[in-house]
Design a protein around this motif. Sequence first.
Motif, mmCIF file in Angstrom:
data_model
loop_
_atom_site.group_PDB
_atom_site.id
_atom_site.type_symbol
_atom_site.label_atom_id
_atom_site.label_comp_id
_atom_site.label_asym_id
_atom_site.label_seq_id
_atom_site.Cartn_x
_atom_site.Cartn_y
_atom_site.Cartn_z
ATOM 1 N N ILE A 7 0.667 -1.333 0.048
ATOM 2 C CA ILE A 7 0.040 -0.062 0.008
ATOM 3 C C ILE A 7 0.763 1.242 0.140
ATOM 4 C CG2 ILE A 7 -0.313 0.492 2.435
ATOM 5 C CD1 ILE A 7 -3.202 0.421 -0.348
ATOM 6 N N ILE A 8 2.058 1.175 0.560
ATOM 7 C CA ILE A 8 2.940 2.153 0.559
ATOM 8 C C ILE A 8 3.422 2.628 -0.716
ATOM 9 C CG2 ILE A 8 5.229 3.329 1.482
ATOM 10 C CD1 ILE A 8 2.917 3.344 3.639
ATOM 11 N N GLN A 9 3.880 1.542 -1.630
ATOM 12 C CA GLN A 9 4.361 1.826 -3.177
ATOM 13 C C GLN A 9 3.181 2.253 -3.804
ATOM 14 O OE1 GLN A 9 7.311 1.529 -3.780
ATOM 15 N NE2 GLN A 9 7.703 1.144 -1.473
ATOM 16 N N GLU A 10 1.843 1.680 -3.462
ATOM 17 C CA GLU A 10 0.790 1.993 -4.256
ATOM 18 C C GLU A 10 0.581 3.815 -4.138
ATOM 19 O OE1 GLU A 10 -2.884 -0.101 -3.817
ATOM 20 O OE2 GLU A 10 -1.825 -1.920 -4.079
ATOM 21 N N GLN A 13 3.571 5.609 -5.884
ATOM 22 C CA GLN A 13 2.967 5.689 -7.169
ATOM 23 C C GLN A 13 2.085 6.622 -7.625
ATOM 24 O OE1 GLN A 13 4.939 3.491 -9.596
ATOM 25 N NE2 GLN A 13 4.147 5.049 -10.852
ATOM 26 N N PHE A 14 0.971 6.601 -6.887
ATOM 27 C CA PHE A 14 -0.058 7.457 -7.039
ATOM 28 C C PHE A 14 0.240 8.766 -7.126
ATOM 29 C CE2 PHE A 14 -3.743 9.905 -5.789
ATOM 30 C CZ PHE A 14 -4.539 9.764 -6.717
ATOM 31 N N ARG A 15 1.132 9.133 -6.131
ATOM 32 C CA ARG A 15 1.819 10.536 -5.702
ATOM 33 C C ARG A 15 2.504 10.909 -7.003
ATOM 34 N NH1 ARG A 15 5.879 10.594 -1.260
ATOM 35 N NH2 ARG A 15 6.854 10.005 -3.111
ATOM 36 N N ASN A 16 3.553 10.103 -7.181
ATOM 37 C CA ASN A 16 4.766 10.564 -7.966
ATOM 38 C C ASN A 16 4.110 10.719 -9.574
ATOM 39 O OD1 ASN A 16 6.174 10.436 -6.069
ATOM 40 N ND2 ASN A 16 7.212 8.441 -6.572
ATOM 41 N N ASP A 17 3.180 9.821 -10.013
ATOM 42 C CA ASP A 17 2.252 9.877 -11.242
ATOM 43 C C ASP A 17 1.673 11.123 -11.466
ATOM 44 O OD1 ASP A 17 3.253 7.366 -11.687
ATOM 45 O OD2 ASP A 17 1.223 6.510 -11.508
ATOM 46 N N ARG A 18 1.356 11.856 -10.313
ATOM 47 C CA ARG A 18 0.784 13.191 -10.595
ATOM 48 C C ARG A 18 1.996 14.489 -10.162
ATOM 49 N NH1 ARG A 18 -1.976 9.063 -9.835
ATOM 50 N NH2 ARG A 18 -4.144 9.057 -10.773
ATOM 51 N N ASP A 19 2.716 14.007 -9.722
ATOM 52 C CA ASP A 19 3.908 15.006 -9.382
ATOM 53 C C ASP A 19 3.474 15.717 -8.201
ATOM 54 O OD1 ASP A 19 6.510 16.282 -9.469
ATOM 55 O OD2 ASP A 19 5.843 17.974 -10.893
ATOM 56 N N TRP A 20 3.133 15.211 -7.303
ATOM 57 C CA TRP A 20 2.532 15.822 -6.162
ATOM 58 C C TRP A 20 3.573 15.795 -4.936
ATOM 59 C CZ3 TRP A 20 -3.018 13.555 -5.666
ATOM 60 C CH2 TRP A 20 -3.768 14.094 -6.640
ATOM 61 N N GLU A 21 4.802 15.034 -5.222
ATOM 62 C CA GLU A 21 5.593 14.941 -4.005
ATOM 63 C C GLU A 21 5.905 16.330 -3.538
ATOM 64 O OE1 GLU A 21 9.539 12.635 -2.539
ATOM 65 O OE2 GLU A 21 9.181 12.642 -4.518
#
Length: 112
Positions: A7-10, A13-21
């Motif tokens: 779940i951490i990896q998901e 991935q969700f965050r990074n795909d949207r450049d929200w980091e």
Amino acid sequence: MDKYNKIIQELIQFRNDRDWEQFHDSKNLALAISLEASELNELFLWKKDDEVENINKDRLKEEIADILSFTFLLAEKHNLDVFDILSEKIKKNALKYPIDKAKGTAKKYNEL
């Protein structure tokens, strides 16, 4: 891979795909947890005792998921394992709230 790491990896991935980091600094993640907790509280606002246990389960799941998502991301940012910190907290609380003094009462540890 266990469920927690999956779940951490998901989430990452969700965050990074949207450049929200770039928005997920500690302050903003903490504020997001607080805001989502307020949305959870809103589900119970103005409800009578008999209505509280019958709230919309889908909305309850959504708000809990939002709180957990930001909590997991904040913990991950600081290299904290939520299961370890929860276990540590339970042990601390067991010392603050011994069964013989705390059982059946909602008093705070300094009132026991």
